[in-house]
Every structure is written in C-alpha cells, then in structure tokens.
Scaffold this active site. Sequence first.
Site, mmCIF file in Angstrom:
data_model
loop_
_atom_site.group_PDB
_atom_site.id
_atom_site.type_symbol
_atom_site.label_atom_id
_atom_site.label_comp_id
_atom_site.label_asym_id
_atom_site.label_seq_id
_atom_site.Cartn_x
_atom_site.Cartn_y
_atom_site.Cartn_z
ATOM 1 N N CYS A 192 34.904 28.071 40.124
ATOM 2 C CA CYS A 192 34.251 26.747 40.137
ATOM 3 C C CYS A 192 33.365 26.535 41.369
ATOM 4 C CB CYS A 192 35.297 25.647 40.035
ATOM 5 S SG CYS A 192 36.744 25.904 41.070
ATOM 6 N N HIS A 223 33.255 19.542 43.266
ATOM 7 C CA HIS A 223 33.123 20.332 44.498
ATOM 8 C C HIS A 223 31.737 20.097 45.099
ATOM 9 C CE1 HIS A 223 36.847 22.107 43.458
ATOM 10 N NE2 HIS A 223 36.458 23.312 43.083
#
Length: 345
Positions: free
Chosen positions: A150, A243
């Site tokens: 990710c 993120h």
Amino acid sequence: MTTPVGIVGATGAVGQRLVQTLAPHPDFEIAALTASSSSAGQSYREAAKWRIDSPIPDHVAAMTVSETDPAVVPDDVPLLFSSLPSGVGERVEPAFAEAGYLVSSNSSNFRTDPDVPLTIPEINPEHIDLIEVQREERGWDGAIVKNPNCSTITMVPPLAAIEEAVGIDRVDVSTLQAVSGAGYDGVTSMEIIDNAIPHIGGEEEKMETEARKLLGTFDGNSVEWLDATVAASCNRIPTLDGHLENVFVDTRADTTPEAIVEAFEAYPTVDLPSAPEQLIHVFDDPGRPQPRLDRNTEDGMAISVGGVQATAEGVQFNCLAHNTRRGAAGASVLNGELLAREGYL
Ligand code: NAP
C-alpha cells in the site's frame, strides 16, 4: 454474464474491503469466501468482525466461510482474490495456482520473484504476461499475480509520470501510514494514540524494491528493474485510513514544478471498471492532500498529490492514497479486471 470469484482471507481488514468492492461489481460475483479454520463453518456475518463504514451486503453475510484449501473451493470459480498474511499466502497461494485458479493477491510473498507479475494496471499492464513465464517454469495451469504494498502504490503513479517526463536518478520518501495498514491486530490503541512509531517492519525494503520492479521494463521474458536508487523511511501515525508520503526525486534531466504538475495531470488512466477517471489529482493548496479529507477521492482509487516544489536536484511532492482501497482491495480487483480484459479468465 458475471464471473464467479472467491476471496481467500475474506474476514480480515483487506478481505472486508474486497467484499465491499466486489458485492456491487458489474462483472464479478462473490461465490466463495475462505478464512482460517477458526472461522470456517460460520456464516460470514458471524466470522467477520465487520468494521467497514457501509453495511455487510445481505447475500454475502449469509454465505458460509470455508477453509482456505483448494479442495473445498468450487472448481467453477476461476479467479480468487487473496488477502492472507504473507506467511500463509506463501504456503497456500501456490497450491491454488497449481490447482488451476488465478490468484490476484495482496500478500507480500513472491512480489519480487522474477516470474511473478507485480502490476498496477495504469502503470505496467504489459507485465501481466509474465504469467506465461510463470506457467512455463512452475508447470501451473493457474497463476499468481500481485499488487504492490500500500505504501508503494501511493508513490508509484507520480513517479511513473516523472520517469516518463524527465527520468529518475534517486527517490527519497518518508511515510505517515494509517493504522489499518497493519490489519486489525496490528497496533494496539495504547501503542498508537498520542504517538507515532518510526518503524514498520519490512515496509522500507518493500518500497525500495517493488517500486523499481513496477517501473521496470518487460521484454517478454523478464523485467529489468528501473536503474534508480529508492530510499524509504516508514512511520505509523494515528490515522485510520490513508497513507501520506513526502517524496523527493532527483531527476535525470532538468525540470520545473510546472512541468511536473503537467506530467501528473496528463498521466493516463485505464479503461477498467474500478479505475479512477483521473489517476493523479493535483492540489494547488500546499496544505493538501490530507488523509481525512482526501483519501476517498474517486472511491478511494485516485492518488492525490500536492506541494510540488523544486529542489536542488529535481522536485519534491506529497502524495496520498487510501491504503485498503487503492492500496489493497481496489488494486487487486483492478488486476482481476486486467486479467479478464487480457483473456486470462
Ligand atoms: P488481517 O486483518 O489480519 O486478515 C487476515 C485474513 O487471513 C483473515 O481473513 C484471517 O482469517 C485469514 N487467515 C489468517 N491466518 C490464516 C490461516 N492460517 N489460514 C487461512 N486464513 C488465515 O490482515 P489484512 O490487514 O487484511 O492483510 C491481509 C494481507 O494483505 C497481508 O498480507 C497484508 O500484508 C496485505 N496488505 C494489507 C494492506 C492494508 O492496508 N491492511 C495493504 C496492502 C496489503 P480469520 O479471521 O479466520 O483469522
């Protein structure tokens, strides 16, 4: 007609996002759900501690979770989405591929193996044909295809735009990663509230290797990794999803922030059902993107970028993506759509 698909590791953080993404999918229909033996035999509603911000789809809630074993997944389910812990994936995914299933996997095992496609359909769709090499070498009827970590997938689209425009010599990246990236049992509230943790085991190495493979060149037999240095520093912070990353790029040719913004905005998307209409969204406001405000852009499938500035050796920017959508479930569903488009199903 829809294709029946299965989710292995269906009860976890990514597995639940897969259920949420696949339940309304126009081309795929959820036909099998697996998890560990402690969940097997229960209904999905009982087995999954549902933590997604939309209700469990009724027809999925009533399905029975089975063991993660090729012997119990129906043969007429050609495509499986895997969200197993990597140690389990390492053991189980080859068994599924050998039994003839196509496995589109989130787990980190095998991502940098030379015969395993690591793909982002908007960036390197041609790498999917590594499947032929994999089948030849391993003697499988099925295959394993991976999406990246990710944190890697957040920075690679803007890096791909820069590589195409002016070339990359070196990338330095520092991350601020959400707690959902560690799975439900990853970090406790006592560890993360009022805190930040300046280390995520194995994450830096994943960013440093996967990015170079994704941006590499496939010649029909193997991928030559991008010849650039990537250095990462990974931090866990108390956000739930999304993120955020601060990226510094030394470019091969001279450039300007304006030229880089133009390259970001012009970078093409792909014509697949789960793809965003605009892959990279650029903010003028230097205070954006922010996890809470921007992680759901285009159903969480777009990459948001801001703070594009000149540095002595190139450019710096900030980027953000939803880690369990774009960074995990959405990424493997996109790879499944690519497999369908390329005739592998
Ligand atoms: P998770 O919440 O811990 O879920 C793990 C899943 O695997 C559950 O369904 C669990 O079933 C199942 N499982 C565990 N041990 C098993 C076994 N021995 N046999 C069969 N099934 C087993 O993990 P996650 O966060 O969803 O992550 C899944 C994978 O995706 C990991 O490899 C992770 O590195 C990767 N990934 C995660 C993210 C993210 O943002 N979270 C992003 C990219 C990639 P039970 O419920 O029965 O235990």
